[in-house]
Motif scaffolding. Structure first.
Motif, PDB file in Angstrom:
ATOM      1  N   TRP A 180      45.954  17.208  46.773  1.00 21.27           N
ATOM      2  CA  TRP A 180      44.832  16.494  47.383  1.00 21.27           C
ATOM      3  C   TRP A 180      44.440  18.601  47.503  1.00 21.27           C
ATOM      4  O   TRP A 180      43.285  18.773  47.679  1.00 21.27           O
ATOM      5  N   PRO A 181      45.718  19.758  47.590  1.00 21.81           N
ATOM      6  CA  PRO A 181      45.175  21.182  47.543  1.00 21.81           C
ATOM      7  C   PRO A 181      44.936  20.865  46.327  1.00 21.81           C
ATOM      8  O   PRO A 181      43.937  22.344  46.116  1.00 21.81           O
ATOM      9  N   THR A 182      45.263  20.698  45.408  1.00 19.01           N
ATOM     10  CA  THR A 182      44.920  21.808  43.753  1.00 19.01           C
ATOM     11  C   THR A 182      43.512  21.080  43.850  1.00 19.01           C
ATOM     12  O   THR A 182      42.945  21.531  43.011  1.00 19.01           O
ATOM     13  N   ARG A 183      43.244  19.338  44.408  1.00 19.04           N
ATOM     14  CA  ARG A 183      41.636  18.902  43.677  1.00 19.04           C
ATOM     15  C   ARG A 183      41.411  19.669  44.849  1.00 19.04           C
ATOM     16  O   ARG A 183      39.639  19.867  44.472  1.00 19.04           O
ATOM     17  N   LEU A 184      41.029  19.611  45.957  1.00 17.98           N
ATOM     18  CA  LEU A 184      40.205  20.980  47.483  1.00 17.98           C
ATOM     19  C   LEU A 184      40.229  22.153  46.686  1.00 17.98           C
ATOM     20  O   LEU A 184      38.590  22.990  46.634  1.00 17.98           O
ATOM     21  N   PHE A 185      41.174  23.044  45.678  1.00 18.48           N
ATOM     22  CA  PHE A 185      41.267  24.168  45.340  1.00 18.48           C
ATOM     23  C   PHE A 185      39.947  24.334  43.776  1.00 18.48           C
ATOM     24  O   PHE A 185      38.532  25.588  43.314  1.00 18.48           O
ATOM     25  N   THR A 186      40.034  23.148  43.127  1.00 23.08           N
ATOM     26  CA  THR A 186      39.312  22.905  41.677  1.00 23.08           C
ATOM     27  C   THR A 186      38.171  22.390  42.156  1.00 23.08           C
ATOM     28  O   THR A 186      36.948  23.194  41.559  1.00 23.08           O
ATOM     29  N   THR A 187      37.520  21.321  42.918  1.00 24.42           N
ATOM     30  CA  THR A 187      36.778  20.975  43.740  1.00 24.42           C
ATOM     31  C   THR A 187      35.605  22.672  44.206  1.00 24.42           C
ATOM     32  O   THR A 187      34.339  22.612  44.013  1.00 24.42           O
ATOM     33  N   CYS A 188      36.530  23.458  45.136  1.00 27.81           N
ATOM     34  CA  CYS A 188      35.353  24.784  45.423  1.00 27.81           C
ATOM     35  C   CYS A 188      35.613  25.402  44.654  1.00 27.81           C
ATOM     36  O   CYS A 188      34.602  25.949  44.172  1.00 27.81           O
ATOM     37  N   LEU A 189      36.300  25.493  43.572  1.00 29.18           N
ATOM     38  CA  LEU A 189      36.036  26.617  42.342  1.00 29.18           C
ATOM     39  C   LEU A 189      34.861  26.032  41.337  1.00 29.18           C
ATOM     40  O   LEU A 189      33.954  26.479  40.649  1.00 29.18           O
ATOM     41  N   HIS A 190      34.863  24.593  41.573  1.00 28.19           N
ATOM     42  CA  HIS A 190      33.557  24.516  40.976  1.00 28.19           C
ATOM     43  C   HIS A 190      32.842  24.714  41.854  1.00 28.19           C
ATOM     44  O   HIS A 190      31.462  25.205  40.857  1.00 28.19           O
ATOM     45  N   TYR A 191      32.352  24.087  42.802  1.00 29.48           N
ATOM     46  CA  TYR A 191      31.027  25.308  43.518  1.00 29.48           C
ATOM     47  C   TYR A 191      30.679  26.117  43.461  1.00 29.48           C
ATOM     48  O   TYR A 191      29.288  26.214  43.335  1.00 29.48           O
ATOM     49  N   LEU A 192      31.655  26.937  43.109  1.00 30.82           N
ATOM     50  CA  LEU A 192      31.237  28.519  43.053  1.00 30.82           C
ATOM     51  C   LEU A 192      30.904  29.287  41.305  1.00 30.82           C
ATOM     52  O   LEU A 192      30.048  29.510  41.846  1.00 30.82           O
ATOM     53  N   VAL A 246      35.286  37.088  49.387  1.00 30.57           N
ATOM     54  CA  VAL A 246      35.815  36.133  50.424  1.00 30.57           C
ATOM     55  C   VAL A 246      35.697  34.442  50.082  1.00 30.57           C
ATOM     56  O   VAL A 246      36.353  33.917  50.111  1.00 30.57           O
ATOM     57  N   LEU A 247      34.878  34.272  49.840  1.00 27.94           N
ATOM     58  CA  LEU A 247      34.443  32.874  48.723  1.00 27.94           C
ATOM     59  C   LEU A 247      35.606  32.947  47.503  1.00 27.94           C
ATOM     60  O   LEU A 247      36.327  31.530  47.713  1.00 27.94           O
ATOM     61  N   ASP A 248      36.109  33.939  46.928  1.00 29.46           N
ATOM     62  CA  ASP A 248      37.599  33.162  46.491  1.00 29.46           C
ATOM     63  C   ASP A 248      38.513  32.674  46.898  1.00 29.46           C
ATOM     64  O   ASP A 248      39.214  32.222  46.389  1.00 29.46           O
ATOM     65  N   GLN A 249      38.704  34.133  48.391  1.00 28.51           N
ATOM     66  CA  GLN A 249      39.403  33.749  49.125  1.00 28.51           C
ATOM     67  C   GLN A 249      39.504  32.343  49.582  1.00 28.51           C
ATOM     68  O   GLN A 249      40.733  31.356  49.864  1.00 28.51           O
ATOM     69  N   SER A 250      38.031  31.772  49.978  1.00 29.96           N
ATOM     70  CA  SER A 250      37.737  29.883  50.598  1.00 29.96           C
ATOM     71  C   SER A 250      38.349  29.512  49.679  1.00 29.96           C
ATOM     72  O   SER A 250      39.088  28.608  50.287  1.00 29.96           O
ATOM     73  N   CYS A 251      38.912  29.688  48.597  1.00 25.48           N
ATOM     74  CA  CYS A 251      38.725  28.151  47.152  1.00 25.48           C
ATOM     75  C   CYS A 251      40.238  28.371  47.158  1.00 25.48           C
ATOM     76  O   CYS A 251      41.110  27.626  46.740  1.00 25.48           O
ATOM     77  N   SER A 252      41.642  29.898  47.432  1.00 28.97           N
ATOM     78  CA  SER A 252      42.210  30.144  46.970  1.00 28.97           C
ATOM     79  C   SER A 252      43.213  29.707  48.509  1.00 28.97           C
ATOM     80  O   SER A 252      44.727  30.301  47.903  1.00 28.97           O
ATOM     81  N   GLN A 253      42.492  29.120  49.380  1.00 30.11           N
ATOM     82  CA  GLN A 253      43.894  29.563  50.150  1.00 30.11           C
ATOM     83  C   GLN A 253      44.690  27.906  50.031  1.00 30.11           C
ATOM     84  O   GLN A 253      44.314  27.376  48.720  1.00 30.11           O
ATOM     85  N   THR A 254      45.586  27.344  50.721  1.00 29.24           N
ATOM     86  CA  THR A 254      46.995  26.041  50.873  1.00 29.24           C
ATOM     87  C   THR A 254      46.158  25.145  50.813  1.00 29.24           C
ATOM     88  O   THR A 254      46.319  24.302  50.500  1.00 29.24           O
ATOM     89  N   TRP A 255      45.441  25.104  51.561  1.00 33.27           N
ATOM     90  CA  TRP A 255      44.517  23.891  51.886  1.00 33.27           C
ATOM     91  C   TRP A 255      45.710  22.908  52.502  1.00 33.27           C
ATOM     92  O   TRP A 255      45.195  21.298  51.852  1.00 33.27           O
ATOM     93  N   GLN A 256      46.082  23.203  53.025  1.00 30.33           N
ATOM     94  CA  GLN A 256      47.426  21.806  53.637  1.00 30.33           C
ATOM     95  C   GLN A 256      46.949  21.602  54.868  1.00 30.33           C
ATOM     96  O   GLN A 256      47.710  20.608  55.284  1.00 30.33           O
ATOM     97  N   ASP A 257      45.855  21.403  55.570  1.00 27.45           N
ATOM     98  CA  ASP A 257      45.641  20.984  56.791  1.00 27.45           C
ATOM     99  C   ASP A 257      44.188  19.929  56.306  1.00 27.45           C
ATOM    100  O   ASP A 257      44.488  18.525  57.205  1.00 27.45           O
ATOM    101  N   TYR A 258      44.541  19.375  55.057  1.00 31.62           N
ATOM    102  CA  TYR A 258      43.756  18.335  54.556  1.00 31.62           C
ATOM    103  C   TYR A 258      44.568  17.560  53.901  1.00 31.62           C
ATOM    104  O   TYR A 258      45.568  17.356  53.002  1.00 31.62           O
ATOM    105  N   GLY A 259      44.202  16.481  54.096  1.00 26.88           N
ATOM    106  CA  GLY A 259      45.215  14.926  53.273  1.00 26.88           C
ATOM    107  C   GLY A 259      43.718  13.682  53.942  1.00 26.88           C
ATOM    108  O   GLY A 259      43.175  13.560  53.907  1.00 26.88           O
TER     109      GLY A 259
END
Length: 187
Positions: A133-145, A88-101
């Motif tokens: 932004w989506p790539t940066r959020l994905f990377t940030t999420c993986l960093h915290y994991l 679930v945590l991996d999926q939370s990072c792998s989402q599209t993050w398209q709702d953020y800007g």
């Protein structure tokens, strides 16, 4: 779509008490600097917002998985197994993050999206989504994991969203700490 919006706006000016009685509303897109446009990393002044977005999404994904488990096993609330919360945590990072800007509020650029809008929205604004932004959020999420690990993140989630946000973003070196905020304003 644009024609419908134009007609809606024109119609509002024709209605007594509509927009025609007020000053016209104007909005411009945030002017991004080179770091905000081209850097592979989250700009320092947006890291607290990014951390809060990651904490929110992790919490949402874990809560949804727990709800599914609870409806299947009606009765006591059961914890997710390690393999399930890891997925679930991996999926939370792998989402599209398209709702953020990024949106500019009072001449300050802020990351915006689900879980971040705590202040009243301005009457009109422009948000820039997509791009880096989506790539940066994905990377940030993986960093915290990687930094905290799935076990510690799930334990904090079980204590409530505030605890998860505090784990990821708080502390003396956290993205939302006072020291980090001072460093950002000095740069």
């Amino acid at each position: 779509m644009r024609l419908a919006l134009l007609l809606l706006l024109l119609g509002a000016w024709a209605i007594p008490g509509g927009l025609g009685d007020r000053a016209p509303l104007m909005a411009t897109a945030p002017q991004l600097d080179d770091e905000e446009k081209y850097s592979a990393h989250m700009p320092a002044h947006l890291r607290c917002d990014a951390c809060r977005a990651v904490a929110y999404q992790m919490s949402q994904h874990l809560t949804k998985a727990e709800a599914k488990l609870h409806t299947l096993d009606s009765g006591e609330h059961q914890e997710l197994s390690e393999s399930v919360y890891t997925d679930v945590l991996d999926q939370s990072c792998s989402q599209t993050w398209q709702d953020y800007g990024v949106r500019e509020e009072n001449q300050v650029k802020r990351l915006t999206g689900p879980g971040l809008n705590k202040v009243p929205e301005p009457s009109i604004s422009v948000m820039i989504t997509g791009g880096p932004w989506p790539t940066r959020l994905f990377t940030t999420c993986l960093h915290y994991l990687g930094e905290f690990g799935e076990d510690q993140i799930y334990e904090a989630h079980q204590q409530g969203r505030g605890a998860l946000e505090t784990l990821l973003c708080g502390g003396p070196r956290g993205a939302c700490s006072e020291d980090e905020q001072v460093t950002r304003t000095e740069l």
